[in-house]
Design an enzyme around this catalytic site. Structure first.
Site, PDB file in Angstrom:
ATOM      1  N   GLN A  29      31.639  54.371  68.575  1.00 25.55           N
ATOM      2  CA  GLN A  29      31.526  53.994  70.076  1.00 25.55           C
ATOM      3  C   GLN A  29      31.819  54.920  70.151  1.00 25.55           C
ATOM      4  OE1 GLN A  29      29.294  52.279  71.458  1.00 25.55           O
ATOM      5  NE2 GLN A  29      28.363  51.331  69.418  1.00 25.55           N
ATOM      6  N   LYS A  49      46.128  58.288  67.825  1.00 25.08           N
ATOM      7  CA  LYS A  49      47.727  58.245  67.315  1.00 25.08           C
ATOM      8  C   LYS A  49      47.619  59.659  66.846  1.00 25.08           C
ATOM      9  CE  LYS A  49      47.582  54.589  64.272  1.00 25.08           C
ATOM     10  NZ  LYS A  49      47.452  53.667  63.308  1.00 25.08           N
ATOM     11  N   SER A  52      45.712  60.300  63.909  1.00 24.87           N
ATOM     12  CA  SER A  52      44.524  60.550  63.951  1.00 24.87           C
ATOM     13  C   SER A  52      44.359  61.272  63.188  1.00 24.87           C
ATOM     14  CB  SER A  52      44.415  59.797  64.661  1.00 24.87           C
ATOM     15  OG  SER A  52      43.104  59.976  65.034  1.00 24.87           O
ATOM     16  N   HIS A 109      32.791  44.803  72.739  1.00 22.70           N
ATOM     17  CA  HIS A 109      32.557  43.715  71.574  1.00 22.70           C
ATOM     18  C   HIS A 109      33.351  42.386  72.068  1.00 22.70           C
ATOM     19  CE1 HIS A 109      31.446  40.970  68.657  1.00 22.70           C
ATOM     20  NE2 HIS A 109      32.396  41.389  67.746  1.00 22.70           N
ATOM     21  N   GLY A 135      27.321  53.489  67.348  1.00 22.41           N
ATOM     22  CA  GLY A 135      27.386  55.290  68.368  1.00 22.41           C
ATOM     23  C   GLY A 135      27.215  55.642  68.469  1.00 22.41           C
ATOM     24  N   GLU A 228       9.000  49.766  47.277  1.00 19.68           N
ATOM     25  CA  GLU A 228       8.309  48.513  47.999  1.00 19.68           C
ATOM     26  C   GLU A 228       9.231  48.420  48.870  1.00 19.68           C
ATOM     27  OE1 GLU A 228       5.071  48.103  48.168  1.00 19.68           O
ATOM     28  OE2 GLU A 228       4.492  50.457  46.923  1.00 19.68           O
TER      29      GLU A 228
HETATM   30  P1  NAD Z   1      35.425  52.925  64.653  1.00 19.96           P
HETATM   31  O1  NAD Z   1      35.924  52.316  63.711  1.00 19.96           O
HETATM   32  O2  NAD Z   1      34.283  53.799  64.030  1.00 19.96           O
HETATM   33  O3  NAD Z   1      36.515  53.752  65.288  1.00 19.96           O
HETATM   34  C1  NAD Z   1      37.279  53.840  65.664  1.00 19.96           C
HETATM   35  C2  NAD Z   1      38.148  54.353  65.612  1.00 19.96           C
HETATM   36  O4  NAD Z   1      39.631  53.649  66.397  1.00 19.96           O
HETATM   37  C3  NAD Z   1      39.253  55.929  65.180  1.00 19.96           C
HETATM   38  O5  NAD Z   1      38.579  56.975  66.107  1.00 19.96           O
HETATM   39  C4  NAD Z   1      40.104  55.832  64.511  1.00 19.96           C
HETATM   40  O6  NAD Z   1      40.688  56.506  64.206  1.00 19.96           O
HETATM   41  C5  NAD Z   1      40.353  55.121  65.346  1.00 19.96           C
HETATM   42  N1  NAD Z   1      42.025  53.902  65.395  1.00 19.96           N
HETATM   43  C6  NAD Z   1      41.916  53.018  64.270  1.00 19.96           C
HETATM   44  N2  NAD Z   1      43.324  51.913  64.612  1.00 19.96           N
HETATM   45  C7  NAD Z   1      43.841  53.335  65.734  1.00 19.96           C
HETATM   46  C8  NAD Z   1      45.121  52.734  66.754  1.00 19.96           C
HETATM   47  N3  NAD Z   1      45.430  51.791  65.275  1.00 19.96           N
HETATM   48  N4  NAD Z   1      45.215  53.318  67.478  1.00 19.96           N
HETATM   49  C9  NAD Z   1      44.163  53.989  67.555  1.00 19.96           C
HETATM   50  N5  NAD Z   1      43.521  54.249  67.490  1.00 19.96           N
HETATM   51  C10 NAD Z   1      42.663  53.712  66.257  1.00 19.96           C
HETATM   52  O7  NAD Z   1      34.544  51.835  65.469  1.00 19.96           O
HETATM   53  P2  NAD Z   1      33.418  50.955  65.848  1.00 19.96           P
HETATM   54  O8  NAD Z   1      33.152  51.333  65.195  1.00 19.96           O
HETATM   55  O9  NAD Z   1      33.296  51.945  67.265  1.00 19.96           O
HETATM   56  O10 NAD Z   1      34.482  50.370  67.170  1.00 19.96           O
HETATM   57  C11 NAD Z   1      34.656  50.440  68.501  1.00 19.96           C
HETATM   58  C12 NAD Z   1      34.197  48.903  68.906  1.00 19.96           C
HETATM   59  O11 NAD Z   1      32.921  48.628  69.134  1.00 19.96           O
HETATM   60  C13 NAD Z   1      34.552  47.577  67.957  1.00 19.96           C
HETATM   61  O12 NAD Z   1      34.732  46.600  69.972  1.00 19.96           O
HETATM   62  C14 NAD Z   1      33.099  46.819  67.749  1.00 19.96           C
HETATM   63  O13 NAD Z   1      33.054  46.278  67.527  1.00 19.96           O
HETATM   64  C15 NAD Z   1      32.150  47.369  69.133  1.00 19.96           C
HETATM   65  N6  NAD Z   1      31.470  48.061  68.159  1.00 19.96           N
HETATM   66  C16 NAD Z   1      30.765  48.635  67.752  1.00 19.96           C
HETATM   67  C17 NAD Z   1      29.252  49.886  67.419  1.00 19.96           C
HETATM   68  C18 NAD Z   1      28.950  50.772  66.523  1.00 19.96           C
HETATM   69  O14 NAD Z   1      28.068  51.000  66.344  1.00 19.96           O
HETATM   70  N7  NAD Z   1      29.815  50.682  65.492  1.00 19.96           N
HETATM   71  C19 NAD Z   1      28.205  49.090  68.129  1.00 19.96           C
HETATM   72  C20 NAD Z   1      28.604  47.994  69.046  1.00 19.96           C
HETATM   73  C21 NAD Z   1      30.113  47.320  69.563  1.00 19.96           C
HETATM   74 MG    MG Z   2      28.968  43.601  65.704  1.00 20.76          MG
HETATM   75 MG    MG Z   3       2.911  48.215  49.923  1.00 21.53          MG
END
Ligand code: NAD
Ligand code: MG
Ligand code: MG
Ligand code: MG
Ligand code: MG
Ligand code: MG
Length: 336
Positions: A29, A49, A52, A109, A135, A228
């Site tokens: 995202q 961080k 990262s 979320h 995302g 299938e």
């Molecule tokens: P992700 O795991 O893809 O990315 C997380 C990011 O945070 C990475 O860049 C990571 O390096 C960084 N990170 C991890 N720990 C950290 C820390 N301690 N300090 C700073 N940065 C840190 O996450 P995501 O799937 O994009 O999810 C993010 C939010 O979006 C969540 O709340 C999730 O529920 C929500 N969300 C995600 C999706 C999706 O498509 N994945 C859809 C809807 C909502």
């Molecule tokens: Mg979800």
């Molecule tokens: Mg068929």
């Protein structure tokens, strides 16, 4: 009562353009929000961080990157897009000390607010902009002039402008092109968890695995079983997505339709529906959240389950068949 839907004309892009927006996290995202906000003319900085791996990716895009604390101090809108399980720690150490009266803290979320893992102070707006898609799709649709529908919610409206701010943010990432609906943190969190557990991720994968196992155990070729029960699912889902269930039934043969409507209810039985209600109960009473927060400290059980998923024969045969159909492949880039 039908929900109110907001489109481009209902949202004012100048609201978010006048703010300084910190995006914490540059994963699925985070990268999508950051790049689309930037392309919409919004002043954004990324919080990551020092260690990262995502840092170089954000920098390559020309985005300004700082530590989460640095960008939280600079910003007056902080969007929290680090994993749900680390948000409470990031909030305590990096965000809370840097929140000023009138700032906004936003989420993709509702998990941490719904389960009281984060409790922002009075005086700041607390809102959500939750795209209803991964995302990478959010970003691709934005680039194609389309958008992924978003849910917005306001938990705390300290300034009186929280909803207009969320709507403006949703416009900047393309959400109002598709439609934005209002919800609450509770409804978004509970329905999102239910959807991914019961239908979208858990239910559908288990249905495909069980169907595959049944055919292979009965002596059919795994290649035939794969086509299938897995490959064709996308074609069916596309028809449902474009025109609803009736559109799909119309398009498949009468044989498929008759077989489907008579056999489907024998697969999703009253017992299955009762189990769905139990899963929903665990979401509503907080026991799923408690279990997941505890598991996320070690990933011990979770990593074993991940290995089981990867080791299933449907994955082996699928990899082989997709190699022969390179056009179906679209790999999601790892960003974490
Ligand atoms: P992700 O795991 O893809 O990315 C997380 C990011 O945070 C990475 O860049 C990571 O390096 C960084 N990170 C991890 N720990 C950290 C820390 N301690 N300090 C700073 N940065 C840190 O996450 P995501 O799937 O994009 O999810 C993010 C939010 O979006 C969540 O709340 C999730 O529920 C929500 N969300 C995600 C999706 C999706 O498509 N994945 C859809 C809807 C909502
Ligand atoms: Mg979800
Ligand atoms: Mg068929
Ligand atoms: Mg994942
Ligand atoms: Mg979801
Ligand atoms: Mg038909």
């Amino acid at each position: 009562m039908a929900a109110e839907v907001f489109y481009d004309d209902d949202a004012d892009l100048s609201i978010i353009s006048q703010r300084k927006v910190a995006i914490l996290g540059y994963g699925s995202q985070g990268h999508a929000h950051a790049l689309s906000l930037r392309d919409s003319g919004v002043d954004v900085r990324i919080g990551l961080k020092e260690s990262s791996k995502s840092r170089s990716k954000a920098e390559e895009e020309g985005l300004a990157v700082g530590t989460p604390a640095e960008v939280a101090a600079w910003a007056d809108v902080i969007m929290v897009l680090v994993p749900d399980t680390v948000q409470a720690d990031v909030y305590k150490t990096d965000i809370e000390p840097n929140l000023k009266q009138g700032d906004a803290i936003m989420f993709g979320h509702g998990f941490n607010i719904r389960y009281d893992l984060i409790q922002p102070p009075a005086g700041v707006d607390v809102a959500m902009v939750a795209p209803k898609g991964p995302g990478h799709v959010v970003r691709r649709q934005f680039n194609e002039g389309k958008g992924v529908p978003c849910l917005i919610a306001v938990e705390q409206d300290a300034t009186g402008g929280a909803q207009a701010l969320a709507l403006s943010y949703a416009k900047a990432i393309g959400g109002t092109r598709a439609g934005v609906l209002t919800t609450t943190f509770t409804e978004e969190t509970e329905t999102d968890l239910f959807g991914e557990q019961v239908v979208l991720c858990g239910g559908v994968t288990e249905l495909m695995r069980a169907g595959f196992d049944t055919l292979v155990e009965a002596g059919y070729q795994p290649e035939a079983a794969y086509f299938e029960v897995l490959h064709e699912l996308k074609l069916i889902v596309d028809m449902v997505n474009e025109g609803g269930l009736s559109n799909m039934w119309y398009s498949v043969s009468d044989t498929a339709e008759y077989g489907g409507v008579t056999r489907g209810p024998r697969i999703i039985t009253d017992e299955t529906r009762a189990e769905m209600r139990r899963v929903l109960g665990e979401i509503q009473d907080g026991s799923f959240a408690k279990e997941w927060v505890a598991e996320s400290k070690s990933y011990e059980q979770f990593n074993k389950l991940r290995e089981d998923q990867k080791a299933h024969p449907i994955e082996k045969i699928g990899a082989k068949l997709r190699d022969m159909m390179p056009w179906v492949k679209r790999k999601i880039t790892e960003t974490a």
